[in-house]
Motif scaffolding. Structure first.
Motif, short mmCIF file in Angstrom:
data_model
loop_
_atom_site.label_atom_id
_atom_site.label_comp_id
_atom_site.label_asym_id
_atom_site.label_seq_id
_atom_site.Cartn_x
_atom_site.Cartn_y
_atom_site.Cartn_z
N ILE A 177 -8.49 -58.30 -123.51
CA ILE A 177 -7.75 -59.43 -122.95
C ILE A 177 -7.41 -59.08 -121.50
O ILE A 177 -7.06 -57.93 -121.18
N SER A 178 -7.51 -60.07 -120.62
CA SER A 178 -7.23 -59.82 -119.21
C SER A 178 -6.70 -61.09 -118.56
O SER A 178 -6.82 -62.18 -119.11
N ARG A 179 -6.11 -60.92 -117.38
CA ARG A 179 -5.55 -62.03 -116.63
C ARG A 179 -6.20 -62.10 -115.26
O ARG A 179 -6.40 -61.07 -114.61
N ASP A 180 -6.52 -63.31 -114.80
CA ASP A 180 -7.04 -63.52 -113.45
C ASP A 180 -6.00 -64.35 -112.70
O ASP A 180 -5.87 -65.56 -112.92
N LYS A 181 -5.27 -63.68 -111.81
CA LYS A 181 -4.19 -64.34 -111.10
C LYS A 181 -4.70 -65.44 -110.18
O LYS A 181 -4.01 -66.41 -109.91
N THR A 182 -5.90 -65.29 -109.67
CA THR A 182 -6.42 -66.28 -108.72
C THR A 182 -6.79 -67.59 -109.41
O THR A 182 -6.86 -68.63 -108.76
N THR A 211 -4.31 -72.34 -117.51
CA THR A 211 -3.02 -73.02 -117.53
C THR A 211 -2.53 -73.24 -116.11
O THR A 211 -3.22 -72.89 -115.15
N ILE A 212 -1.36 -73.81 -116.00
CA ILE A 212 -0.81 -74.04 -114.66
C ILE A 212 -0.15 -72.75 -114.15
O ILE A 212 0.25 -71.90 -114.93
N THR A 213 -0.06 -72.64 -112.86
CA THR A 213 0.37 -71.39 -112.22
C THR A 213 1.77 -70.96 -112.65
O THR A 213 2.00 -69.77 -112.91
N ASP A 214 2.69 -71.90 -112.76
CA ASP A 214 4.07 -71.53 -113.10
C ASP A 214 4.15 -70.86 -114.47
O ASP A 214 4.91 -69.93 -114.69
N TYR A 272 -10.71 -69.83 -132.39
CA TYR A 272 -9.85 -69.00 -131.55
C TYR A 272 -8.91 -69.87 -130.74
O TYR A 272 -9.32 -70.89 -130.17
N PHE A 273 -7.66 -69.44 -130.69
CA PHE A 273 -6.62 -70.17 -129.99
C PHE A 273 -5.95 -69.26 -128.98
O PHE A 273 -5.79 -68.06 -129.22
N CYS A 274 -5.51 -69.83 -127.88
CA CYS A 274 -4.62 -69.10 -126.99
C CYS A 274 -3.26 -69.77 -127.04
O CYS A 274 -3.15 -70.96 -127.35
N ASN A 275 -2.24 -68.98 -126.76
CA ASN A 275 -0.91 -69.54 -126.68
C ASN A 275 -0.07 -68.70 -125.73
O ASN A 275 -0.51 -67.62 -125.28
N VAL A 276 1.12 -69.17 -125.46
CA VAL A 276 1.95 -68.56 -124.43
C VAL A 276 3.41 -68.65 -124.83
O VAL A 276 3.82 -69.60 -125.51
N GLY A 277 4.19 -67.65 -124.47
CA GLY A 277 5.61 -67.65 -124.78
C GLY A 277 6.20 -66.29 -124.50
O GLY A 277 5.64 -65.52 -123.71
N THR A 278 7.31 -65.98 -125.14
CA THR A 278 7.82 -64.62 -125.08
C THR A 278 7.04 -63.78 -126.09
O THR A 278 6.44 -64.32 -127.04
N LEU A 279 7.05 -62.49 -125.91
CA LEU A 279 6.32 -61.62 -126.83
C LEU A 279 6.87 -61.76 -128.26
O LEU A 279 6.12 -61.79 -129.23
N ASN A 280 8.18 -61.91 -128.36
CA ASN A 280 8.80 -62.05 -129.68
C ASN A 280 8.33 -63.35 -130.36
O ASN A 280 8.02 -63.36 -131.56
N GLN A 281 8.27 -64.43 -129.60
CA GLN A 281 7.78 -65.70 -130.16
C GLN A 281 6.34 -65.55 -130.63
O GLN A 281 5.99 -65.98 -131.73
N LEU A 282 5.51 -64.98 -129.81
CA LEU A 282 4.08 -64.89 -130.09
C LEU A 282 3.80 -64.02 -131.31
O LEU A 282 2.89 -64.29 -132.08
N VAL A 283 4.61 -62.97 -131.46
CA VAL A 283 4.38 -62.03 -132.56
C VAL A 283 5.08 -62.47 -133.85
O VAL A 283 4.50 -62.41 -134.93
N HIS A 284 6.31 -62.95 -133.72
CA HIS A 284 7.15 -63.18 -134.92
C HIS A 284 7.42 -64.64 -135.24
O HIS A 284 7.87 -64.93 -136.35
N ASN A 285 7.20 -65.54 -134.30
CA ASN A 285 7.60 -66.93 -134.54
C ASN A 285 6.55 -67.89 -134.01
O ASN A 285 6.89 -68.93 -133.45
N ALA A 286 5.29 -67.56 -134.21
CA ALA A 286 4.21 -68.38 -133.65
C ALA A 286 4.20 -69.78 -134.24
O ALA A 286 3.70 -70.72 -133.62
N GLY A 287 4.75 -69.94 -135.42
CA GLY A 287 4.78 -71.26 -136.03
C GLY A 287 5.61 -72.26 -135.26
O GLY A 287 5.44 -73.47 -135.43
#
Length: 121
Positions: free
Chosen positions: A68-73, A23-26, A92-107
């Motif tokens: 699961i891991s993150r590569d900052k570079t 994804t993009i850095t921001d 398999y899908f990846c997604n991004v958001g707040t933890l609450n969104q990802l767990v409870h409101n992924a739709g």
């Protein structure tokens, strides 16, 4: 949200694959990431999350086998999958958001195409 999941393929039972989510850095610097999977005809399953502080959580179905891991570079999140089983076969899908969104409101999130993992015996 600009996400690109990749790395799927066909592997034998017991093998390994590493999925990538770029994804993009921001976005990478400010959001929690999650990996999900979906077998056709079944509900989407949340399997792993990682926060910006590298706190991780896993579904019981993958705990101890997936990492699961993150590569900052590279502004990329990875899912290392080991000891693969036939029941890991899914898109398999990846997604991004707040933890609450990802767990409870992924739709409410935008979903890309995902990447297909096939585990054969």
């Amino acid at each position: 949200v600009q996400l690109q999941a990749s790395g799927g393929g066909t592997v034998q039972t017991g093998g390994s694959l590493r999925l990538s989510c770029a994804t993009i850095t921001d976005i990478f610097r400010t959001k929690t990431f999650a990996w999900y999977r979906q077998i056709p005809g079944n509900q989407r399953e949340l399997i792993a999350t990682i926060t910006i502080s590298d706190s991780t959580n896993y579904a019981a179905s993958v705990k101890g086998r997936f990492t699961i891991s993150r590569d900052k570079t590279k502004s990329t999140v990875f899912l290392q999958m080991n000891s693969l089983k036939a029941e890991d076969t899914a898109v398999y899908f990846c997604n991004v958001g707040t933890l609450n969104q990802l767990v409870h409101n992924a739709g409410s999130l935008y979903w890309g195409k995902g990447t297909l993992v096939t585990v054969s015996s």
